[in-house]
Scaffold this active site. Structure first.
Site, PDB file in Angstrom:
ATOM      1  N   GLY A 280       0.751  -1.096  -0.225  1.00 34.72           N
ATOM      2  CA  GLY A 280       0.152   0.290  -0.403  1.00 34.72           C
ATOM      3  C   GLY A 280       0.963   1.290   0.519  1.00 34.72           C
ATOM      4  CD  GLU A 322       1.012  -9.419   1.693  1.00 39.54           C
ATOM      5  OE1 GLU A 322       0.794 -10.765   1.624  1.00 39.54           O
ATOM      6  OE2 GLU A 322       0.015  -8.347   1.153  1.00 39.54           O
ATOM      7  N   PRO A 323       4.660  -5.023  -0.976  1.00 40.45           N
ATOM      8  CG  PRO A 323       6.734  -4.299  -1.650  1.00 40.45           C
ATOM      9  CD  PRO A 323       6.262  -5.394  -0.636  1.00 40.45           C
ATOM     10  NE  ARG A 362      -4.158   3.319 -10.180  1.00 44.31           N
ATOM     11  CZ  ARG A 362      -3.878   4.607  -9.660  1.00 44.31           C
ATOM     12  NH1 ARG A 362      -3.499   4.907 -10.818  1.00 44.31           N
ATOM     13  NH2 ARG A 362      -4.343   4.196  -8.519  1.00 44.31           N
ATOM     14  CB  CYS A 393     -17.708   4.725 -27.882  1.00 46.02           C
ATOM     15  SG  CYS A 393     -16.550   4.060 -29.449  1.00 46.02           S
ATOM     16  CD  GLU A 394     -17.478   4.471 -20.588  1.00 50.94           C
ATOM     17  OE1 GLU A 394     -17.716   3.927 -21.362  1.00 50.94           O
ATOM     18  OE2 GLU A 394     -16.881   4.256 -19.530  1.00 50.94           O
ATOM     19  CE1 TYR A 423      -3.605  -3.460  -8.335  1.00 48.72           C
ATOM     20  CE2 TYR A 423      -1.730  -1.342  -7.338  1.00 48.72           C
ATOM     21  CZ  TYR A 423      -1.991  -3.441  -6.855  1.00 48.72           C
ATOM     22  OH  TYR A 423      -1.240  -2.889  -5.570  1.00 48.72           O
TER      23      TYR A 423
END
Ligand code: LLP
Length: 465
Positions: A280, A322-323, A362, A393-394, A423
């Site tokens: 985190g 846990e990086p 993201r 298309c958004e 991510y």
């Protein structure tokens, strides 16, 4: 975040939105080392093309096409090593594979002495197929399937992190039927409100992960796990959320986890040997972010746990972390080609690139902020306020919400968005049947595709008619 003035005066200065963007930088040609991978530099002579790992981005685009994730292998290895060294031999660093996983990455981690956290059968298969020893793998998830658990136990993973009462029984049963005793940790929620986006905070009680400490549920989970022959309870796990800069959340979490360890000792006469504080730790997406270095984090976490254990008169357990993002995030950028440029009078200029929300969700999902730079050449043109958007298309298909780019930007220019190692490829989709970009590792003047670009044949192969 506040707006900084630019001497040249940005275009459309009268309508700049308040807050939520940084810039314009004093020099749009400058590349802030905080947000760019370590070997990224802009060529001082020539046309100011940007190079990474000794290769310029124009060559990379010709060789591998755009969009592409370009990953600086030396930087990845160095960050992995920095975490490993910072925590030393009395702790374990599990790289969180969800941030980005490929077989090359698994090999690099193995070579650098890190362990691996996986959270699905697919991640487990990738890890095992690249030769990560099973005993260095931790298996996570709030709803692991019976077949996933079976595979993990059969493979001999070093730990399964139990996330519910059902799973305690499920894993015990599977292990016992395979004639094994599975090392496990119990993931608890410690009731910390991490200062991050709601969707990536995980230690408050009203969410799906872990077993709450509150109301004695975690203590009850421990009671049950200790009774089951198929389980060897080795520790307690807490992960408070993601993209966190403030260490105080970890402090509270460590305090509460150690409190539980003490209660376990008092009730059962057992001192659990491990404590996992999750991942985190935040990274810099823009120049406004100030992440901590691994050695500072290691020192802070070790001190907190040691202090808490001393005051509870417990032996200090082995710490693990846990990086994910903090290792891979800064090591890659996404290379795009500019396709269209649409100035909207009195508003801003929309710059469309050949990817978008399918390679970086993201911004749309978490309102994440990113930086961007023109990388195929230098430019001393006046800055213009842009929004970098994709080809989907958004209208929410935004890559960088507010960014200054040179006013002479033109179709065919290459631009790059840094800090997309975590991510982005791992959350990429085929929305609009857009093909997922490759991941290209660069090092010492060489480029190597470690995840190839998707093809239309790949798409059609899955569509069985
Ligand atoms: N350990 C556990 C148990 C986790 O759930 C996670 C992340 C990590 C470690 C690694 O966290 P990191 O060090 O990478 O922040 N998709 C979101 C992030 C979700 C994180 C989920 N769990 C994003 O793009 O920001």
């Amino acid at each position: 975040m506040s707006r900084s003035a630019h001497p040249a005066g940005p275009r459309h200065a009268d309508v700049l939105p308040e807050g939520h963007y940084s810039g314009p930088a004093a020099d749009l040609n400058a590349l802030d080392p905080k947000v760019w991978a370590q070997t990224v530099t802009r060529d001082a002579d020539a046309d100011g093309v940007v190079t990474v790992g000794g290769i310029d981005v124009k060559t990379l685009a010709e060789r591998h096409g755009t969009p592409a994730y370009v990953l600086d292998e030396a930087d990845f290895r160095e960050r992995a090593r920095a975490w490993r060294t910072a925590f030393g031999q009395d702790a374990d660093v599990f790289y969180a594979g969800k941030a980005f996983l490929s077989r090359a990455v698994v090999r690099w981690l193995h070579e650098e002495g890190l362990n691996l956290d996986v959270c699905s059968g697919g991640e487990l298969a990738t890890a095992l197929s690249a030769g990560m020893p099973a005993d260095r793998i931790a298996f996570h998830g709030n709803n692991k399937s019976v077949s996933e658990i079976t595979r993990a136990v059969e493979a001999g993973v070093g730990r399964i992190v139990l996330d519910s009462f059902q799973e305690i029984v499920r894993v015990a049963h599977i292990a016992q039927s395979l004639g094994k005793r599975q090392p496990v940790q119990i993931r608890i929620t410690v009731g910390v409100e991490a200062h991050t986006h709601e969707f990536i905070a995980t230690a408050h009680e009203d969410q799906k992960f872990g077993i709450p400490l509150a109301g004695g549920q975690a203590a009850e989970a421990v009671r049950r796990a200790l009774q089951l022959d198929g389980l060897e309870l080795i520790g307690i796990h807490s992960h408070i959320g993601s993209q966190i800069f403030d260490m105080s959340g970890f402090e509270v979490a460590a305090h509460r986890v150690v409190g539980l360890l003490k209660d376990i000792r008092d009730e059962h006469g057992v001192e659990l040997p491990e404590i996992d504080l999750g991942g985190g730790l935040g990274i810099a997406y823009t120049s406004d972010d100030d992440p901590r270095e691994p050695h500072e984090i290691a020192k802070a976490l070790t001190e907190i746990v040691t202090r808490e254990c001393d005051s509870a008169r417990l032996r200090t357990p082995r710490i693990s972390v846990e990086p994910g993002r903090a290792i891979v995030g800064p090591t890659a950028f996404t290379l795009y080609e500019v396709g269209t440029i649409k100035p909207l009078d009195g508003l801003r200029t929309y710059v469309s690139v050949d990817g978008g929300m399918s390679d970086n969700i993201r911004t749309a999902l978490y309102d994440a902020e990113y930086s961007v730079a023109l990388v195929s050449r230098r430019s001393d043109a006046e800055p213009m306020l842009t929004r970098v958007v994709g080809k989907h298309c958004e209208s929410g298909d935004i890559v960088v919400k507010d960014a200054f780019l040179p006013g002479d930007l033109a179709p065919g220019d290459l631009i790059a968005v840094p800090a997309t190692g975590a991510y982005c490829r791992s959350m990429a989709s085929n929305y609009n049947h857009v093909l997922r970009p490759p991941v290209v590792a660069v090092k010492d003047g060489e480029s190597r595709v470690i995840v190839r670009r998707e093809t239309e044949e790949d798409l059609l192969r899955l569509d069985v008619g």
